[in-house]
Scaffold this motif. Structure first.
Motif, PDB file in Angstrom:
ATOM      1  N   SER A   1      -5.621  -3.286   0.557  1.00  0.00           N
ATOM      2  CA  SER A   1      -4.362  -3.706   1.174  1.00  0.00           C
ATOM      3  C   SER A   1      -3.783  -2.601   2.045  1.00  0.00           C
ATOM      4  CB  SER A   1      -3.352  -4.127   0.111  1.00  0.00           C
ATOM      5  OG  SER A   1      -2.941  -3.017  -0.668  1.00  0.00           O
ATOM      6  N   PHE A   2      -3.995  -1.356   1.618  1.00  0.00           N
ATOM      7  CA  PHE A   2      -3.498  -0.231   2.406  1.00  0.00           C
ATOM      8  C   PHE A   2      -4.239  -0.148   3.736  1.00  0.00           C
ATOM      9  CE2 PHE A   2      -1.437   3.686   3.162  1.00  0.00           C
ATOM     10  CZ  PHE A   2      -2.360   4.523   3.776  1.00  0.00           C
ATOM     11  N   CYS A   3      -5.540  -0.343   3.698  1.00  0.00           N
ATOM     12  CA  CYS A   3      -6.324  -0.311   4.931  1.00  0.00           C
ATOM     13  C   CYS A   3      -5.936  -1.451   5.862  1.00  0.00           C
ATOM     14  CB  CYS A   3      -7.814  -0.403   4.602  1.00  0.00           C
ATOM     15  SG  CYS A   3      -8.458   1.065   3.747  1.00  0.00           S
ATOM     16  N   LEU A   4      -5.670  -2.630   5.281  1.00  0.00           N
ATOM     17  CA  LEU A   4      -5.282  -3.784   6.095  1.00  0.00           C
ATOM     18  C   LEU A   4      -3.929  -3.571   6.776  1.00  0.00           C
ATOM     19  CD1 LEU A   4      -6.367  -6.734   3.758  1.00  0.00           C
ATOM     20  CD2 LEU A   4      -7.449  -6.012   5.903  1.00  0.00           C
TER      21      LEU A   4
ATOM     22  N   ARG B   1      -0.540   2.360   6.393  1.00  0.00           N
ATOM     23  CA  ARG B   1       0.842   2.600   5.952  1.00  0.00           C
ATOM     24  C   ARG B   1       0.935   2.406   4.459  1.00  0.00           C
ATOM     25  NH1 ARG B   1       4.172  -1.549   9.303  1.00  0.00           N
ATOM     26  NH2 ARG B   1       2.294  -2.731   8.876  1.00  0.00           N
ATOM     27  N   SER B   2       1.665   3.284   3.807  1.00  0.00           N
ATOM     28  CA  SER B   2       1.819   3.224   2.347  1.00  0.00           C
ATOM     29  C   SER B   2       2.529   1.950   1.930  1.00  0.00           C
ATOM     30  CB  SER B   2       2.605   4.435   1.845  1.00  0.00           C
ATOM     31  OG  SER B   2       2.915   4.267   0.490  1.00  0.00           O
ATOM     32  N   VAL B   3       2.047   1.334   0.851  1.00  0.00           N
ATOM     33  CA  VAL B   3       2.735   0.164   0.311  1.00  0.00           C
ATOM     34  C   VAL B   3       3.522   0.534  -0.920  1.00  0.00           C
ATOM     35  CG1 VAL B   3       1.047  -1.463   1.223  1.00  0.00           C
ATOM     36  CG2 VAL B   3       0.691  -0.484  -1.051  1.00  0.00           C
ATOM     37  N   LEU B   4       3.584   1.815  -1.254  1.00  0.00           N
ATOM     38  CA  LEU B   4       4.372   2.238  -2.417  1.00  0.00           C
ATOM     39  C   LEU B   4       5.836   2.237  -2.071  1.00  0.00           C
ATOM     40  CD1 LEU B   4       2.425   5.123  -4.126  1.00  0.00           C
ATOM     41  CD2 LEU B   4       2.770   2.814  -4.934  1.00  0.00           C
TER      42      LEU B   4
END
Length: 339
Positions: A329-332, A336-339
């Motif tokens: 998901s991060f690469c997609l 950008r960070s999803v945290l």
């Protein structure tokens, strides 16, 4: 009126902010922006004038070491702090240390001078309401007269009641505190001027209630040596993230009685040693998943899990995704960070 606002801001800069460590980015009569910076990070503070003698400051801090304070004691200035996210540590000149965690409220009079402040979790978001009692009382008296009987703001009595014996009043998170402060974090810009006035008056009425004094927190006192040992223990743990150090081993290594060590760690960092380190391991693993090409099994070893399946299970409990799903998901999202 403009002169009173100017006098208030100068008092706030001297006694609430540390002028030697604070840079003014934008200066305005109603709003100013300040920046703090040191080798552990930076912080932005946005100041709004509410009434003459009353200022609201929004603190957005991303640093570990805060500032040293050198203000002259002032019996007519109080500081009300609310922690939204993170943790705040303040050492007073009498040697006592106060901690604020998420949702906590503190009231301190500026004769109880702060010596130094830190941010144990390296981030802190909260609100400071700084009050020059002499100036604010004059204005609030006019407001009270205009609004009618039954509305009284006795700031001197509030200070004497809450800060007995020159102490810092601390009240742990409650629904009442949450109700007052939650809306201050999402006030539309065009409504702030009037809304701040309403919320500050609501807060003063709340703090003037006789029931509030009874909720003063009785806490165990830890001296500076004990607290510094706890910080050293935390540093030791993160430097040995690849292995699970037992509490008995820590107690022996640092010559710190086990029970006191556990109590003091929770006071400083807001959670037990095991809970804190589990969260730290997951967050560090998330960083590795974002920033490296290391395999998930290798990452699980780096953060102290010999079993990759157990690591994935714990990671999903905290993040809501498995390590594989998180990295994908991060690469997609384009890095950008999803945290």
């Amino acid at each position: 009126m403009k002169k009173l606002f100017t006098e208030t801001e100068e008092l706030i800069k001297t006694h609430v902010l540390n002028e030697s460590d604070t840079q003014t980015i934008i200066h305005g009569e109603e709003c100013s922006i300040y920046k703090m910076e040191n080798n552990t990070g930076e912080g932005i503070i946005i100041r709004y004038s509410v009434f003459p003698g009353i200022e609201i400051l929004y603190n957005d801090i991303h640093m570990t070491n805060g500032v040293r304070h050198n203000a002259t004691p002032r019996a007519d200035i109080i500081e009300i702090n609310h922690c939204r996210i993170g943790r705040f540590e303040c050492e007073f000149s009498n040697g006592e240390t106060a901690y604020l965690g998420e949702g906590d409220l503190a009231v301190n009079v500026m004769t109880n001078v702060a010596r130094e402040s830190w941010f144990p979790l390296s981030h802190y978001h909260g609100i400071t309401i700084a009050v020059d009692i002499s100036l604010a009382t004059q204005v609030l008296k006019q407001v009270s007269n205009a609004l009618g009987r039954g509305l009284s703001f006795d700031l001197f009595s509030m200070k004497e009641s809450l800060c007995q014996g020159n102490s810092c009043f601390i009240m742990r998170a409650t629904d009442s505190i949450q109700h007052i402060f939650s809306e201050l974090y999402k006030t539309p810009e065009d409504l702030k001027s009037g809304y701040f006035k309403i919320k500050v008056m609501e807060l003063f009425l709340f703090l003037n209630s006789p029931e509030i004094t009874a909720k003063r927190e009785e806490r165990q006192y830890f001296n500076k040596i004990q607290i510094e040992s706890i910080k050293a223990i935390r540093q030791y743990l993160i430097q040995n993230l690849h292995r699970h150090v037992t509490l008995k081993e820590l107690s022996h290594t640092f010559n710190y009685p086990l029970t006191s060590m556990k109590l003091c760690f929770k006071e400083v960092y807001g959670s037990s040693i095991n809970t804190y380190m589990q969260a730290y391991r997951v967050q560090f693993a998330a960083q590795l998943l974002r920033e490296s090409n290391d395999g998930i099994t290798n990452i699980s070893y780096q953060v102290g899990y010999q079993n990759a399946s157990k690591f994935s299970e714990v990671f999903k409990q905290f993040i809501g995704q498995t390590p594989t799903e998180y990295r994908k998901s991060f690469c997609l999202k384009g890095g950008r960070s999803v945290l």
